[in-house]
Design a protein around this motif. Structure first.
Motif: not given
Lengths: 780, 189
Positions: A567-580, A591-596
């Protein structure tokens, strides 16, 4: 044998051959002696071989024979593969030795450890092979980019052992952590999609873990034999309590004592009704105990939160100005809490006065809550830190533009483009990179946890055993039997520790790909260390409590932890933007934009369209609804099956009772119809046979002969053979249909079949044996 | 060590693999351990028998309270002396192996517990069973009253048709519900 067979004969022959084949495959499950099995096998093989050839006719015969041969080779291959798989399983001899000394409950911990090791090997293979190796081999080398280089300020002590042990310095800027990875879409001559691979491996490890855990749970549930509400406590104690793996006489003695105690306890429990006196005191004590436990849990949660915030403060001030304790405060506190709080719970549970098995369940539940609370407090504190770093990023981005401008300062006019100034990557200021920070925290936690476990093992078990053994010679009381004595192996505590460690791995594996590798190493060392410690310092448990179905209990806990860790890992992946500026997803908004991105660039256009249709909420919601309905339907059918089961069981009881009655009736009829013939038969039977007629039957014969109750009274003086007490059928006092039970005796008597015969009973004149009777007088 | 008489023939080995739940390595190990139990003269006769005392000296069986019953159940000797041939020994290991099915284990468990070999577990059998489980010394045995109570409780639980004895199908019904039986009814060389 005629070459050409009619189709029906062919069909019949085929059926017979199939039946024989089936017999061969089920032979090993038949309880026959080996000779019989061997003969049957050889016979069936001969039959099959003789007639199998005749089955294929004409052109297809060759094909048929070929198919048969391939099938045989396939079966042989399967068998060899099974043998090979069993031989490959590691540590078999070690576990067998532990089983024979300690029984199967302690060995179950090691079997669980080995199973975990297998899972972690697969996770290690995935992360190592698909993430770490490609980046190391095909990605940009160390020092080519800011994210891959140690900053100039830290270079001086980047190689220090203290810094490396803390996973800073060179360890931080390597494939071990998230921050090292480059966000280039395809690297190397293979055009390996690094960011996509990173993301998919992260998802794949979780999916694989779910699959393995649920598959094991399903297999265990099948073996359990379907939860029936009936628990055969006494019968199970009787028939299944002995552990046939025990090969050590001392363990066997312990087991005898434990079985006796459990019998006596169970009998006592069954006999005495729950004494209701002092129920209020007991209830009050139990409420008090639970209250104390809650206070403990709340206290430990607050302590962890406080310590994490303090460490953030230290980090801001710079770590070098603080002592070792202050730097490692968080990990030490968490490990110490994990060690001492369970002992505290044990002491508190003495207030509660539960049955030991229930007390064990409460203890396990409390330790579970403690670990969970600690872990989640830790994560919440970590989240605060992440948010801090994310906010810091904005500030840093601003600073960078200022710094860049200052580089060009003095060499440019306002609008001219100039050749880019080469700056060494170590000098470029970089962002805070919260993902690497998270990864580092988890790695540090695992390392300190491992160290604490091993040190506790060495001190608590080994040192204690050494002291008890050698101080015993010069101590006033018997140390071995009395207070400290040798420690027992705590199965449930160890299993819980293992489960929670795995949870931490699952949580942190996305941000630190080195975690599965670390865990494999840790489990390997643990196996050897704990096997040695158990054989050397522990004694077999005195009271053995196998919580029934404990296998699935631990699996269920593992599943819960798996869910809660992801749960925490998924939460961080979905809500927090990755470092620039660090990691494989730098520059993306999520992070999941990579799939797109992959769908757009690597797959044909229609695929993307199909995917977007499939992920449409209008399609997903009805699908979820369908699944919920299916679950409801399955649950209600299973309930109705359970009900049908109970009904069948009741029917079975009534039917078997009826059959019993019918059988006795038939026996009676047989004896009454066959007259003297049967008597003679009885006599010869009894002369040779050691066990005499059952009491009930002989009495029936007597009654039938005599005809009325007066004679019975008269004949009551005749000594009946000393028989073992006949099993009194329960419910014999109920009215039984054609039978009528006369008051004062338990055995059913036929009404209306009394013949006025007068006979006399005497010892058998054939063998002079006083054991049975034969009638001497025949009516004229 | 190298003579053919003391090694298993390949075709026999594959037949044993098909007829038991043991793997090839386990059968070879069993053969080795069995040969160690044989006396020197016995090694050369075609189907040697190991007397019961020697079988009971195996470390896996030494501490087992049912060791004599196990030997009697698996023995195919006409003299009913509990001696085992190698095939009996394989039958024993197969029934007690990890991959044996519940049916086979419960069948043999029933026969082991049936002390008087009459096909049912009556009060006498159950009493002997309890005495085996509670050890040899007097202070671990149950009193007569406790024994009576225990046996009546067991019969109440397991005796479905209420005839005072537990027959094979009732026994298998009880055992199939037990979560520990399969994992504890194991002997591994």
């Amino acid at each position: 044998k005629p070459e050409v067979l009619s189709p029906e004969e062919l069909e019949k022959l085929k059926e017979e051959v199939d039946e024989r084949k089936k017999l061969i495959s089920t032979l090993r499950g038949k309880p026959w002696p080996m000779r019989k099995k061997l003969l049957t096998l050889r016979e069936s093989h001969e039959f099959v071989e003789k007639y199998e050839g005749a089955l294929g006719k004409g052109k297809s015969r060759k094909l048929y024979a070929y198919k048969v041969m391939m099938l045989k080779k396939w079966m042989k291959f399967q068998r060899d593969f099974e043998n090979f798989k069993t031989a490959c399983v590691p540590w078999e001899m070690k576990i067998k030795e532990i089983e024979s000394h300690f029984g199967s409950s302690v060995a179950s911990y090691f079997i669980f450890l080995r199973w975990m090791y297998g899972i972690n090997m697969i996770l290690f293979g995935l992360t190592f092979g698909l993430v770490m190796v490609p980046e190391a081999l095909m990605g940009r080398p160390y020092g080519s980019m800011p994210r891959k280089t140690v900053p100039r300020a830290d270079e001086a002590n980047a190689m220090d052992f203290a810094v490396l042990w803390d996973f800073g310095g060179y360890a931080q800027y390597s494939v071990l952590f998230y921050g090292y990875y480059n966000s280039q879409r395809a690297i190397g001559w293979l055009k390996f999609r690094m960011p996509l691979s990173y993301f998919l491996v992260g998802v794949g490890t979780v999916a694989y873990s779910y699959m393995v855990v649920i598959r094991t749970m399903a297999r265990n549930a099948n073996e359990d034999g379907g939860g029936d509400n009936n628990s055969f406590n006494f019968s199970w104690k009787m028939f299944t309590s002995w552990d046939y793996l025990i090969g050590n006489p001392e363990t066997a003695d312990n087991k005898f004592a434990s079985i006796t105690t459990s019998f006596k306890e169970a009998i006592l429990e069954e006999q005495e009704s729950r004494k209701d006196d002092n129920i209020h005191l007991t209830r009050f004590l139990r409420v008090l105990a639970n209250f104390l436990v809650l206070c403990c849990l709340a206290g430990s949660g607050y302590l962890i939160y406080f310590v994490v915030r303090r460490s953030q403060k230290f980090a801001l001030e710079g770590l070098e100005s603080h002592s070792w304790w202050e730097r490692n405060e968080v990990n030490m506190v968490m490990s110490l809490l994990g060690m001492f709080c369970p002992m505290l719970f044990d002491v508190i549970s003495a207030l509660e006065n539960y049955h030991p098995r229930i007390a064990l369940q409460w203890q396990l539940g409390r330790i579970f809550a403690l670990f969970l609370g600690n872990l989640y407090t830790f994560i919440i504190a970590l989240m605060d830190e992440i948010n801090l770093k994310v906010n810091l990023e904005e500030v840093l981005k601003l600073n960078m533009t200022i710094w860049e401008a200052s580089l060009y300062n003095g060499t440019l006019g306002a609008n001219s483009t100039a050749p880019p100034i080469t700056v060494h990557p170590a000098d470029i200021p970089r962002g805070p990179c919260w993902e690497t920070m998270v990864g580092q925290e988890f790695v540090r936690l695992i390392v300190s946890d491992t160290m604490t476990t091993y040190i506790t093992l060495l001190i608590g078990d080994f040192l204690r055993a050494v002291l008890v053994r050698f101080l015993n010679y010069c101590w006033c009381w018997d140390l071995e039997a009395g207070f400290p004595s040798y420690s027992e192996f705590d199965v449930s505590g160890n299993v819980l520790g293992l489960i929670f460690n795995q949870g931490m791995i699952w949580m942190g594996a996305f941000y630190a790909p080195c975690l599965p590798a670390l865990n494999v190493l840790r489990l390997h060392v643990s196996m050897y260390l704990q096997c040695w410690a158990v054989m050397c310092c522990n004694v077999p448990q005195e009271r053995v409590f196998k919580a029934s179905g404990s296998n699935n209990f631990y699996m269920a806990m593992l599943l819960v932890i798996l869910f809660l860790s992801t749960l925490p890992a998924i939460y961080t992946i979905v809500t927090i933007p990755p470092s620039f500026d660090c990691g494989p997803f730098s520059g993306k908004s999520r992070m999941f934009d990579v799939i797109q991105e992959t769908l757009e660039s690597d797959f044909p256009a229609w695929f993307g369209k199909v995917f977007s249709y499939a992920s449409n909420p209008g399609l997903v919601l009805p699908f979820l609804l369908l699944m919920v309905l299916a679950i409801y339907y399955l649950q209600s059918t299973s309930k109705s099956y359970k009900q049908a089961n109970l009904e069948l069981k009741k029917k079975l009881q009534t039917v078997s009772r009826t059959i019993n009655k019918v059988l006795t009736l038939i026996q009676y009829l047989l004896y009454s119809l066959c007259g003297t013939l049967s008597e003679n038969l009885i006599c010869t039977k009894l002369c040779d046979h050691t066990s005499p007629l059952p009491l009930s039957l002989s009495k029936k014969i007597e009654k039938r002969r005599v005809g009325n109750t007066e004679h019975i009274k008269e004949r009551a003086t005749i000594k009946f053979p000393l028989l073992p007490p006949a099993p009194r059928p329960r419910g014999a006092t109920e009215s039984l249909g054609p039978y009528q039970v006369t008051s004062g005796n338990q055995h059913p008597v036929f009404r209306g079949s009394q013949t006025p015969r007068d006979t006399e009973y005497d010892c058998c004149h054939r063998c002079g044996n006083g054991k049975h009777f034969i009638d001497r007088h025949r009516p004229p | 060590m190298g003579t053919t008489a003391s090694q298993l023939r390949k075709d026999l080995l594959s037949e044993y693999q098909e007829l038991t739940f043991l793997t090839k390595q386990e059968i070879i190990l069993a053969h080795k351990r069995f040969s160690e139990l044989l006396s020197k003269e016995d090694r050369n006769i075609p189907t040697p028998r190991v007397p019961m005392e020697k079988v009971l000296s195996l470390p896996e069986l030494k501490s087992n309270p049912f060791r004599k019953r196990i030997c009697h159940v698996f023995s195919t000797s006409d003299m009913k002396d509990g001696s085992l041939t190698f095939e009996d020994f394989l039958d024993l290991l197969s029934a007690f192996s990890d991959s044996a099915t519940l049916e086979i284990k419960s069948h043999y468990a029933f026969r082991i517990f049936d002390f008087d070999d009459d096909g049912t577990l009556d009060g006498g059998d159950l009493e002997k069973l309890v005495n085996c489980l509670t050890g040899e010394t007097d202070d671990t045995r149950l009193t007569t009253e406790e024994m009576r109570q225990l046996i009546s409780n067991i019969l109440e639980e397991s005796d479905i048709d209420k005839d005072g004895t537990v027959n094979l199908s009732e026994f298998q019904h009880v055992i199939s519900r037990s979560p520990d039986f399969v994992s504890s009814f194991k002997i591994v060389l």
